[in-house]
Design a protein around this motif. Structure first.
Motif, mmCIF file in Angstrom:
data_model
loop_
_atom_site.group_PDB
_atom_site.id
_atom_site.type_symbol
_atom_site.label_atom_id
_atom_site.label_comp_id
_atom_site.label_asym_id
_atom_site.label_seq_id
_atom_site.Cartn_x
_atom_site.Cartn_y
_atom_site.Cartn_z
ATOM 1 N N LYS A 82 -0.426 9.500 -4.473
ATOM 2 C CA LYS A 82 -1.873 8.648 -4.846
ATOM 3 C C LYS A 82 -1.337 7.097 -4.304
ATOM 4 O O LYS A 82 -2.065 6.633 -3.403
ATOM 5 N N THR A 83 -0.342 6.671 -4.533
ATOM 6 C CA THR A 83 -0.158 5.447 -4.285
ATOM 7 C C THR A 83 0.167 5.090 -2.738
ATOM 8 O O THR A 83 -0.304 4.109 -2.166
ATOM 9 N N ARG A 138 -3.423 5.224 -1.284
ATOM 10 C CA ARG A 138 -4.027 3.899 -1.463
ATOM 11 C C ARG A 138 -3.833 3.098 -0.339
ATOM 12 O O ARG A 138 -4.265 2.216 0.180
ATOM 13 N N LYS A 139 -2.002 2.958 0.169
ATOM 14 C CA LYS A 139 -1.789 2.054 0.846
ATOM 15 C C LYS A 139 -2.315 2.303 2.231
ATOM 16 O O LYS A 139 -2.763 1.710 3.075
ATOM 17 N N GLN A 142 -5.159 3.838 2.780
ATOM 18 C CA GLN A 142 -6.638 3.505 2.978
ATOM 19 C C GLN A 142 -6.629 1.951 3.300
ATOM 20 O O GLN A 142 -7.546 1.439 3.978
ATOM 21 N N GLY A 143 -6.021 1.093 2.397
ATOM 22 C CA GLY A 143 -6.017 -0.378 2.827
ATOM 23 C C GLY A 143 -5.623 -0.694 4.139
ATOM 24 O O GLY A 143 -6.453 -1.284 4.994
ATOM 25 N N GLU A 145 -13.663 5.899 -0.348
ATOM 26 C CA GLU A 145 -12.908 5.587 -1.438
ATOM 27 C C GLU A 145 -12.257 7.000 -2.090
ATOM 28 O O GLU A 145 -12.641 8.136 -1.968
ATOM 29 N N LEU A 146 -10.671 6.547 -2.140
ATOM 30 C CA LEU A 146 -10.204 7.892 -2.776
ATOM 31 C C LEU A 146 -10.602 8.416 -3.997
ATOM 32 O O LEU A 146 -10.984 7.640 -4.886
#
Ligand code: HAM
Length: 429
Positions: A345-346, A349-350, A352-353, A364-365
């Protein structure tokens, strides 16, 4: 209690808004080509502004304005159109360049029906400055470029001249009065009064008897003074030189607002039925003077109703293609992780950003873990173009699986190449 939007006032919902954005962006682009600048004026204005400009005897001022007293007991109006506001702003701020355009809401308390709303939107342009026929033609060039840019083909542009307020109209009023004398008994009470107050407004009356009475009425076009006749002849001559401005002369067009003189015009479209005016406008040489500016400054302008433009566009071939093109251009990316490993997940998110930073549109995740099948269902509903999948294997390899939602194909891409890969795929579509 159930809350609903007010009668005649529409919500523009997210699945329709792309059409509005399309019209707005094409309009801005076309106005920009002609070096017109955007102006934004307030929606609330003072009552006398519209009484003075549109005219006390018009339907708009008499019956259709949302007007009320504000908390300071001042008479205010939600603008029924934008021209008067633009001229007010032009005079108030002593603007030098009068090539202006606007996109925004107007309000008229009319009886709602197909194509007629109480809150509607106009895209329009005003050319404040000269009185030359060349300006009329420039404005019609902008109007037709706008219609062509939007992809509207089945429209008709009808033009007329309503002459001047000083010579043609007093003369014409006499002739019309003479004619209507014999029809007096057939006219509605309002029109009987209008004979004395503002006889030309009889042309706006929807009452059947009045419509019949004016059928054979003399036309203002046949009663132009010499300078007005010359002006109109020049407009026609210049228009004939412009190959892509097809127009017809229509002597019945008088327009529903009092500020016009000389050239007036309307654009209609066959898909629209009774409310078939997509746009209208004309010259209004005395308005700047009336609103406190120099009497030497002439002006002309047009406004198109955006709801009606969209109704017309919907009926034109090719517009649906534009819809899919718009969707593709949006290029939504749906990113998902598989399995409950928080490290994934982390990492996601990276990614995604990083993608958002590179201007991609990324959903959004999801907060909860789901099986791939569920993720794909959601992605499908959102019209996502690509689904990026990060599972344990991909995480270990430093890759991500990219599923093309149109073709169903899937391939693994190295994380450091993902931006370039997606850019390439989006462009090649
Ligand atoms: P108008 O003819 O009153 O002119 O309005 C222009 C366009 O706005 C109409 O052709 C129509 O498409 C749209 N429209 C008007 N009322 C409604 C309504 N209730 N619902 C939906 N659409 C509507 C003017 O407003 C002038 N200010 C045009 C102009 C600009 N003249 C010189 N410069």
């Amino acid at each position: 209690m159930k809350y609903q939007a007010l009668k005649g006032m529409m919500d523009i919902l997210p699945d329709q808004v792309w059409k509005w954005q399309f019209v707005e962006s094409v309009s801005r682009n076309i106005f920009n080509r002609f070096n017109f600048q955007e102006i934004r004026t307030p929606i609330l204005e003072s009552l006398p502004l519209f009484q003075r400009s549109i005219g006390e005897e018009t339907d708009i001022v008499q019956k259709e304005m949302f007007q009320f007293k504000d908390r300071g007991d001042r008479d205010v109006v939600m603008r029924p159109e934008v021209t008067a506001s633009v001229v007010r702003a032009f005079v108030e701020h002593q603007l030098k360049d009068g090539k202006l355009y606007y996109i925004g809401a107007s309000f008229r308390a009319e009886r709602p029906q197909a194509g007629r709303f109480r809150q509607f939107h106009q895209v329009g342009a005003e050319l404040i400055g000269g009185k030359n026929p060349e300006d009329d033609v420039l404005l019609l060039k902008v109007l037709t470029a706008l219609l062509a840019g939007l992809g509207l083909r089945r429209y008709q542009l009808k033009i007329n001249s309503v002459g001047c307020q000083t010579t043609c109209r007093p003369e014409y009023r006499k002739v019309l009065k003479e004619y209507l004398k014999q029809k007096h008994a057939h006219l509605c009470e309002n029109c009987q009064r209008r004979i004395e107050t503002n006889i030309i407004r009889i042309f706006d009356c929807k009452v059947e008897g009045c419509q019949k009475a004016i059928e054979g009425a003399p036309r203002v076009l046949d009663h132009l003074c010499k300078p007005c006749e010359e002006h109109f002849a020049k407009v026609k001559e210049l228009l004939d030189h412009e190959k892509d401005i097809p127009y017809q002369i229509e002597p019945r067009i008088v327009r529903g607002l009092d500020y016009y003189n000389r050239t007036v015009f309307e654009v209609s479209h066959d898909a629209l039925g009774a409310q078939n005016a997509v746009g209208g406008g004309g010259r209004y040489d005395t308005l700047v003077g009336e609103l406190g500016g120099s009497k030497d400054i002439g002006a002309c302008g047009f406004a198109c109703g955006m709801e009606r433009l969209l109704m017309a566009l919907d009926s034109e071939e090719g517009f649906k293609t534009e819809e899919s093109a718009q969707r593709l251009r949006c290029g939504l990316i749906y990113l998902c992780v598989l399995g409950g490993n928080p490290e994934l997940k982390t990492a996601a998110r990276k990614i995604q950003g990083q993608l958002r930073g590179a201007d991609f549109r990324v959903e959004e995740l999801a907060a909860e873990d789901k099986p791939l099948k569920k993720h794909l269902e959601i992605a499908n509903r959102l019209h996502a173009l690509f689904v990026l999948i990060l599972g344990e294997d991909e995480f270990r390899e430093g890759t991500v699986s990219v599923k093309d939602m149109n073709s169903g194909t899937q391939e693994k891409i190295k994380l450091d190449a993902i931006e370039t890969y997606l850019k390439g795929r989006l462009v090649s579509r």
